[in-house]
Write a protein that holds these residues in place. Structure first.
Motif, PDB file in Angstrom:
ATOM      1  N   ILE A  28       0.601  -1.240  -0.001  1.00  0.00           N
ATOM      2  CA  ILE A  28      -0.043   0.035   0.008  1.00  0.00           C
ATOM      3  C   ILE A  28       0.873   1.207  -0.188  1.00  0.00           C
ATOM      4  CG2 ILE A  28      -1.596   1.305   1.284  1.00  0.00           C
ATOM      5  CD1 ILE A  28      -2.760  -1.467   2.354  1.00  0.00           C
ATOM      6  N   GLY A  29       1.999   1.195   0.915  1.00  0.00           N
ATOM      7  CA  GLY A  29       2.914   2.333   0.887  1.00  0.00           C
ATOM      8  C   GLY A  29       3.250   2.636  -0.454  1.00  0.00           C
ATOM      9  N   GLY A  30       4.156   1.404  -0.956  1.00  0.00           N
ATOM     10  CA  GLY A  30       4.551   1.807  -2.247  1.00  0.00           C
ATOM     11  C   GLY A  30       3.546   2.293  -3.329  1.00  0.00           C
ATOM     12  N   ARG A  31       2.726   1.940  -3.608  1.00  0.00           N
ATOM     13  CA  ARG A  31       1.535   2.152  -4.435  1.00  0.00           C
ATOM     14  C   ARG A  31       1.317   3.619  -4.120  1.00  0.00           C
ATOM     15  NH1 ARG A  31       2.940   0.413  -8.590  1.00  0.00           N
ATOM     16  NH2 ARG A  31       1.010   1.362  -9.525  1.00  0.00           N
ATOM     17  N   LEU A  32       1.005   4.029  -2.989  1.00  0.00           N
ATOM     18  CA  LEU A  32       0.722   5.567  -2.694  1.00  0.00           C
ATOM     19  C   LEU A  32       1.946   6.472  -3.178  1.00  0.00           C
ATOM     20  CD1 LEU A  32      -0.955   5.160   0.769  1.00  0.00           C
ATOM     21  CD2 LEU A  32      -1.959   5.906  -1.383  1.00  0.00           C
ATOM     22  N   ALA A  33       3.229   5.887  -2.824  1.00  0.00           N
ATOM     23  CA  ALA A  33       4.308   6.752  -3.251  1.00  0.00           C
ATOM     24  C   ALA A  33       4.370   6.749  -4.805  1.00  0.00           C
ATOM     25  CB  ALA A  33       5.508   6.014  -2.662  1.00  0.00           C
ATOM     26  N   ALA A  34       4.042   5.584  -5.326  1.00  0.00           N
ATOM     27  CA  ALA A  34       4.056   5.637  -6.841  1.00  0.00           C
ATOM     28  C   ALA A  34       3.095   6.671  -7.467  1.00  0.00           C
ATOM     29  CB  ALA A  34       3.602   4.281  -7.379  1.00  0.00           C
ATOM     30  N   THR A  35       2.067   6.980  -6.951  1.00  0.00           N
ATOM     31  CA  THR A  35       0.861   7.786  -7.533  1.00  0.00           C
ATOM     32  C   THR A  35       1.415   9.275  -7.506  1.00  0.00           C
ATOM     33  OG1 THR A  35      -0.268   8.298  -5.172  1.00  0.00           O
ATOM     34  CG2 THR A  35      -0.844   6.601  -6.756  1.00  0.00           C
ATOM     35  N   THR A  36       2.439   9.861  -6.577  1.00  0.00           N
ATOM     36  CA  THR A  36       3.087  11.088  -6.712  1.00  0.00           C
ATOM     37  C   THR A  36       4.054  11.150  -7.908  1.00  0.00           C
ATOM     38  OG1 THR A  36       5.253  10.484  -5.320  1.00  0.00           O
ATOM     39  CG2 THR A  36       3.132  10.737  -4.225  1.00  0.00           C
ATOM     40  N   ARG A  37       4.597  10.170  -8.374  1.00  0.00           N
ATOM     41  CA  ARG A  37       5.439  10.583  -9.528  1.00  0.00           C
ATOM     42  C   ARG A  37       6.813  11.224  -9.409  1.00  0.00           C
ATOM     43  NH1 ARG A  37       3.606   8.663 -13.993  1.00  0.00           N
ATOM     44  NH2 ARG A  37       1.425   8.005 -14.565  1.00  0.00           N
ATOM     45  N   VAL A  38       6.968  11.310  -7.884  1.00  0.00           N
ATOM     46  CA  VAL A  38       8.213  11.932  -7.259  1.00  0.00           C
ATOM     47  C   VAL A  38       8.672  11.153  -6.439  1.00  0.00           C
ATOM     48  CG1 VAL A  38       9.021  13.768  -5.965  1.00  0.00           C
ATOM     49  CG2 VAL A  38       7.055  14.290  -7.438  1.00  0.00           C
ATOM     50  N   LEU A  39       8.152  10.498  -5.583  1.00  0.00           N
ATOM     51  CA  LEU A  39       8.743   9.512  -4.312  1.00  0.00           C
ATOM     52  C   LEU A  39       9.084   8.062  -4.977  1.00  0.00           C
ATOM     53  CD1 LEU A  39       6.501  10.319  -1.196  1.00  0.00           C
ATOM     54  CD2 LEU A  39       8.630  11.368  -2.057  1.00  0.00           C
ATOM     55  N   PRO A  40      10.077   7.513  -4.678  1.00  0.00           N
ATOM     56  CA  PRO A  40      10.524   6.094  -4.985  1.00  0.00           C
ATOM     57  C   PRO A  40       9.340   5.285  -4.113  1.00  0.00           C
ATOM     58  CG  PRO A  40      12.216   7.063  -3.793  1.00  0.00           C
ATOM     59  CD  PRO A  40      11.247   8.272  -4.200  1.00  0.00           C
ATOM     60  N   ALA A  41       9.293   4.040  -4.669  1.00  0.00           N
ATOM     61  CA  ALA A  41       8.322   2.979  -3.691  1.00  0.00           C
ATOM     62  C   ALA A  41       8.939   2.783  -2.228  1.00  0.00           C
ATOM     63  CB  ALA A  41       8.120   1.759  -4.442  1.00  0.00           C
ATOM     64  N   ILE A  42      10.458   2.941  -2.429  1.00  0.00           N
ATOM     65  CA  ILE A  42      11.005   2.562  -0.919  1.00  0.00           C
ATOM     66  C   ILE A  42      10.557   3.701   0.185  1.00  0.00           C
ATOM     67  CG2 ILE A  42      13.244   2.740   0.209  1.00  0.00           C
ATOM     68  CD1 ILE A  42      14.549   1.546  -2.376  1.00  0.00           C
ATOM     69  N   THR A  43      10.522   4.995  -0.393  1.00  0.00           N
ATOM     70  CA  THR A  43       9.933   5.822   0.619  1.00  0.00           C
ATOM     71  C   THR A  43       8.749   5.715   1.227  1.00  0.00           C
ATOM     72  OG1 THR A  43      11.020   7.680  -0.556  1.00  0.00           O
ATOM     73  CG2 THR A  43       9.518   8.373   0.796  1.00  0.00           C
ATOM     74  N   GLY A  44       7.665   5.006   0.197  1.00  0.00           N
ATOM     75  CA  GLY A  44       6.421   4.739   0.529  1.00  0.00           C
ATOM     76  C   GLY A  44       6.509   3.437   1.630  1.00  0.00           C
ATOM     77  N   TYR A  45       7.387   2.374   1.403  1.00  0.00           N
ATOM     78  CA  TYR A  45       7.551   1.400   2.307  1.00  0.00           C
ATOM     79  C   TYR A  45       7.860   1.897   3.774  1.00  0.00           C
ATOM     80  CZ  TYR A  45       8.164  -1.340  -1.926  1.00  0.00           C
ATOM     81  OH  TYR A  45       8.253  -1.611  -3.276  1.00  0.00           O
ATOM     82  N   ILE A  46       8.837   2.983   3.651  1.00  0.00           N
ATOM     83  CA  ILE A  46       9.386   3.333   4.999  1.00  0.00           C
ATOM     84  C   ILE A  46       8.261   4.126   5.667  1.00  0.00           C
ATOM     85  CG2 ILE A  46      11.242   5.011   6.243  1.00  0.00           C
ATOM     86  CD1 ILE A  46      13.020   3.994   3.836  1.00  0.00           C
ATOM     87  N   ILE A  47       7.684   5.100   5.004  1.00  0.00           N
ATOM     88  CA  ILE A  47       6.975   6.003   5.926  1.00  0.00           C
ATOM     89  C   ILE A  47       5.654   4.941   6.395  1.00  0.00           C
ATOM     90  CG2 ILE A  47       4.852   7.618   5.412  1.00  0.00           C
ATOM     91  CD1 ILE A  47       6.739   8.960   3.333  1.00  0.00           C
ATOM     92  N   MET A  48       5.158   3.983   5.905  1.00  0.00           N
ATOM     93  CA  MET A  48       4.070   3.167   6.166  1.00  0.00           C
ATOM     94  C   MET A  48       4.720   2.356   7.442  1.00  0.00           C
ATOM     95  SD  MET A  48       0.831   2.274   5.800  1.00  0.00           S
ATOM     96  CE  MET A  48       0.551   2.666   3.929  1.00  0.00           C
TER      97      MET A  48
END
Length: 402
Positions: A28-48
């Motif tokens: 979920i975090g990776g897909r949310l990061a992907a929707t920004t088109r700026v953040l890499p998926a890894i940032t979404g993993y870490i934030i989640m």
């Protein structure tokens, strides 16, 4: 009527439920990061992981994080082995400035961080360990961001080579310093220098033996992808277990295993296995766990020291790479993007400090107070910096998402 047959509430956590929760949270975090088109998926993993961890929602408790350490160890093992396979010594023989620039970049960043910490009256041993950990660049971040962007070119190749060398130097440094940390907290009957030699030499020997055992088995199983995948993963897990039993450095042994697999296998019995989606499962879990270990306090009153550490670390790497740009035959813009690509620090930095906690909890707590805010900052900003660097170099495709 008795209801003792019903499970208790809340139900106790177990490894299967925990692994599934970590995977789904990362997805979920990776897909949310992907929707920004700026953040890499890894940032979404870490934030989640940060949101689910003890610092915010508390769904991932301290007990759950301890139980999940097994998954983190396997993840780091896969990452470090893959990193070792990226260290092409043949390239260093052809490009005579590649190794000197890597050593200079590592040592100058160490010197900058050590000088900063000593300026703020941090004791010499704590400052040396913190600066040594700071040399390391998070390999999984660079590997996964490069894969996500399908980046390929001189900056990407050099970044992966520098990452491997950074971590070899950092792992060696921590292994040499660990016995002196261990001996400081107790009236040790053993010599710290002898213990350091055992730690380094034994870890090298274990990695070398694991490599030759894998080659021997590979001669029997052949060069098919599936058997070799099982062979490599099985040997990595076995090496982790033997290193822990022998009080050796797990990460250093696996790094040696990977370097040997790349450079000491002339007939290529061990084929170049791409771990693919199977390894990605463990990588996602690792970064969710990395986020869960972060605490809001790490971004608070002591964050200024972490920020200063981050800045001098980047400055040290950048100065060295710019200084070696002309003899290394890379342009100044390439040197700049290369230094920016080496920004991340995350899972491996935390993995390096874990043995210190195990042998000297008080020292580990002091070390965490110094480096935790820096790791916290770079866990979030590092993947973004690497993504920007690979796109700015013209080697990454910004719209590519796996």
């Amino acid at each position: 009527m008795s209801t003792e047959f019903l499970p208790g509430w809340p139900p106790p956590a177990n490894s299967f439920a925990l692994f599934g929760l970590l995977l789904l949270a990362g997805l979920i975090g990776g897909r949310l990061a992907a929707t920004t088109r700026v953040l890499p998926a890894i940032t979404g993993y870490i934030i989640m992981g940060f949101v689910l961890g003890p610092g915010v929602l508390g769904w991932l408790t301290e007990d759950a994080l301890r139980e999940a350490r097994f998954f983190a160890d396997i993840s780091l093992g896969l990452i470090v082995f893959e990193l070792g396979r990226r260290l092409d010594l043949e390239w260093a023989r052809h490009d005579r400035w590649l190794l000197p620039s890597g050593i200079a970049e590592s040592l100058l960043s160490f010197a900058a961080m050590f000088a900063l910490l000593r300026y703020f009256d941090i004791p010499a041993l704590e400052a040396a360990v913190a600066a040594t950990v700071g040399i390391a660049t998070a390999p999984a971040v660079v590997l996964l961001v490069a894969a996500e962007l399908k980046a390929e070119g001189p900056v990407t190749r050099r970044a992966l080579w520098h990452v491997a060398l950074n971590n070899i130097i950092a792992l060696l440094g921590v292994a040499l310093l660990l016995p002196f940390i261990e001996g400081r907290g107790e009236a040790a009957s053993w010599n710290p220098t002898a213990r350091a030699l055992w730690l380094v030499a034994g870890s090298f020997l274990l990695g070398y033996v694991a490599f030759h055992a894998a080659r021997l088995i590979a001669r029997f199983v052949g060069k098919s992808d599936a058997p070799q995948f099982i062979l490599i993963v099985g040997m990595i897990v076995l090496t982790v277990g033997v290193a822990q039993a022998g009080k050796l450095s797990v990460l250093l042994a696996l790094l040696v295993f990977g370097v040997c697999a790349r450079n000491a296998d002339p007939d290529r019995r061990l084929i170049d296995i791409r771990f693919g989606h199977a390894a990605r499962l463990f990588f996602v879990v690792l970064f969710v766990l990395t986020g869960a270990t972060l605490a809001p306090s790490q971004f608070g009153s002591v964050a200024w020291l972490g920020l200063a550490l981050v800045l001098v670390r980047l400055l040290g790497k950048a100065i060295a790479l710019y200084a070696f740009a002309w003899p290394a035959r890379i342009s100044a813009p390439q040197a700049g993007t290369l230094s920016l690509a080496l920004t991340p620090m995350a899972g491996l930095g935390i993995g390096m400090t874990q043995p210190i906690y195990d042998v000297a909890p008080d020292f580990g707590a002091d070390l965490a107070a110094i480096v935790a805010s820096g790791i916290a900052i770079l866990s979030v900003l590092g993947p973004i910096a690497t993504r920007y660097a690979l796109i700015a170099s013209g080697e990454g495709e910004p719209d590519v998402r796996e």
